[in-house]
Design a protein around this motif. Structure first.
Motif: not given
Length: 439
Positions: A38-49, A75-79, A332-340
Motif C-alpha cells: 500500500a505504501a508503494k502505491t502512488t495515487t495521482i489526482k487529475i482534474m479533467s473537463v 492509481k489515477i483518480e479523476f475530478i 507545482e505543489s504536486s509530490k508526484n511530478k515524475e509519475v504524472v
C-alpha cells in the motif's frame, strides 16, 4: 516412566509454542507486506473537463485504466469539472492549497496560472528533445516565456459545422462569408410541423457569459479585423473594442437573435452541450465549434455520421480560428511530478492519440501522429483548413478577463437590449482598466 512422560509433554509444548510463534510471524509478515504494498502505491489526482463530456469521459477513464494495468503501482483518480467552471475551480483550489496533481489547462488561462505560480515548468520536466516531437507552433502556444505550461493533448481549431445534407437539399454551399452565412441561416430556419412557429433554426448560437461563448464571438470579431487585445507600434497593449468594426461585429452577432430570429430561444443560457444537443436532435443547421463536436453529436445521433460538414469561420475581411488547444498542467505543489509526467506522455503516444482522434474528433499535437491521419473528408476539411488561420492568444497575464469583457457586452445587448454604443463603451472602458492595472 513418569520422567519420560514429563519430558514428552515438555517437548510437545515446545513444538506447539514454536508453531504458534511461526504462525504469528507469518501473519505479521503478511500484514507488513500488505502495508508495504500500500505504501508503494502512488495515487495521482487529475482534474479533467473531459470527464463531464461524452464520449470523452469514459474514453479517458479507459485510457487511464490501461496505464494502471501497465503500472500497477499507480492509481489515477479523476475530478470532473465543466469547461465553463474550470478557471474558477482552479483559482479556488489554488487559494485553498488543495490543487490536484494535474488539471486541464488552456492557452487563455496559462499566463494567469503561471502568474499564480501554480504550474510546474514542463520544459524542464519533459526535456527539450521530447518536445521536438510536437508541432512547434503548438508548443509555443502552450508556453509562457519559454516554459511549457501544459502538455498539449489535442487541438480543436474552431470552424463552422453544418448539416451538409440540408445544405444540399436547399442548393446551398458552405458559407465563405457572413452574408452567405446569414442567407443560409434564414433559409434553414423553418416551421417544420405547421403550427406557425419555428422549430428548426439556422444557427446554434452559444451565447453564455464564459470562455466557451466568448471564444466563439472573438473568432467572429477577429474575422472583422478587430483584435480584443494587441500591441501597438510602440509595444503598448491596446484594444480595438471601441472601433466601428467592433461595433459592427457585435451588432451582427446580436442581430442573429434579436432581429433575424435564426437562433433558438434561450441563447444566453445555451452553452456547448446544449448547442451540440440541438444539432444532434435536428433543431439547428450550423454551429461554431471545434472538431470535438463531431464525436459528441454523432454519439447522440449516429444517423448523422457523414452528414456533418465543416468550413473555416466565415470571413468579413479574413478567415480566423483559435487553435483550441487543451492539455494538462502539472501542479507545482504536486509530490508526484515524475509519475504524472509519465502518464501524460502515455496519453499522447501514437496509438492513444489516433484512438482519441477517432473517438472525439480532436486533432493530434505530435507531428508523426498527424502524418498518419486522413482528414480530407467533408467532416474534417474545414478544421484542417482552419489551422492556416489560427491566431496566437495574446501573451497577457490577465487575458482571460477579456473573455468576460466581450461576453458581458453581447449578453447585455441580447438580454437587456443595451445599445451597441453603450455595450462597446463599457467593454472598452473595462479593457483599458485591465490593461492599466497590468502595468
Amino acid at each position: 516412566m513418569k520422567v519420560h512422560k514429563v519430558g514428552s509433554w515438555i517437548a510437545l509444548l515446545v513444538v506447539m509454542t514454536m508453531l504458534l510463534a511461526a504462525c504469528g510471524t507469518n501473519k505479521d509478515s503478511a500484514k507488513n507486506g500488505e502495508k508495504e504494498s500500500a505504501a508503494k502505491t502512488t495515487t495521482i489526482k487529475i482534474m479533467s473537463v473531459s470527464q463531464t463530456e461524452n464520449p470523452d469521459g469514459p474514453a479517458e477513464k479507459e485510457m487511464a485504466e490501461r496505464y494502471m494495468k501497465l503500472h500497477p503501482e499507480v492509481k489515477i483518480e479523476f475530478i470532473g469539472v465543466p469547461m465553463n467552471d474550470l478557471y474558477k475551480k482552479i483559482t479556488a483550489m489554488a487559494t485553498s492549497g488543495d490543487l490536484p496533481d494535474a488539471f486541464t489547462m488552456t492557452p487563455q488561462f496559462a499566463r494567469t496560472a503561471n502568474g499564480m505560480g501554480i504550474t510546474a515548468d514542463l520544459t524542464q520536466l519533459l526535456g527539450t528533445e521530447y518536445l521536438k516531437e510536437f508541432y512547434p507552433n503548438i508548443i509555443e502556444e502552450s508556453s509562457v516565456d519559454g516554459k511549457l505550461q501544459f502538455l498539449p493533448w489535442n487541438a480543436a481549431p474552431m470552424a463552422l459545422v453544418y448539416r451538409g445534407d440540408w445544405f444540399e437539399q436547399e442548393g446551398l454551399k458552405g458559407p465563405e462569408n457572413w452574408d452567405e452565412f446569414l442567407e443560409a441561416a434564414k433559409k434553414l430556419t423553418k416551421d417544420t410541423d405547421g403550427d406557425g412557429k419555428a422549430d428548426q433554426w439556422g444557427f446554434g448560437m452559444i451565447g453564455t457569459r464564459n470562455g466557451s461563448g466568448a471564444d466563439r464571438f472573438i473568432a467572429i470579431m477577429r474575422s472583422y479585423g478587430v483584435e480584443e487585445l494587441r500591441k501597438d507600434e510602440s509595444g503598448k497593449w491596446v484594444s480595438d473594442l471601441a472601433t466601428p468594426e467592433a461595433k459592427e461585429a457585435f451588432q451582427f452577432f446580436v442581430d442573429l437573435n434579436n432581429k433575424h430570429g435564426v437562433v433558438p430561444p434561450g441563447v444566453t443560457e445555451t452553452g456547448f452541450p446544449e448547442a451540440a444537443s440541438l444539432m444532434a436532435t435536428g433543431k439547428v443547421a450550423m454551429m461554431l465549434t471545434g472538431p470535438n463536436a463531431l464525436g459528441n453529436i454523432v454519439s447522440q445521433n449516429p444517423e448523422l455520421k457523414g452528414k456533418l460538414y465543416s468550413v473555416p469561420v466565415p470571413a468579413k475581411v479574413k478567415h480566423t480560428a483559435t487553435f483550441g488547444l487543451l492539455g494538462y498542467s502539472i501542479a507545482e505543489s504536486s509530490k508526484n511530478k515524475e509519475v504524472v509526467a509519465d502518464y501524460l506522455k502515455f496519453m499522447v503516444e501514437d496509438e492513444n492519440a489516433l484512438k482519441w482522434n477517432e473517438l472525439s474528433g480532436r486533432l493530434p499535437t505530435k507531428i508523426e501522429v498527424g502524418k498518419q491521419q486522413q482528414l480530407t473528408t467533408p467532416e474534417y476539411a474545414g478544421f484542417v483548413k482552419a489551422l492556416e488561420y489560427a491566431f496566437t492568444i495574446p501573451a497577457f497575464d490577465q487575458y482571460s478577463q477579456f473573455q468576460d469583457i466581450v461576453a458581458e457586452a453581447y449578453q447585455s445587448m441580447i438580454a437587456a437590449n443595451q445599445s451597441v454604443e453603450a455595450a462597446t463603451k463599457r467593454a472598452a472602458d473595462r479593457a483599458a482598466e485591465v490593461i492599466g492595472n497590468s502595468k
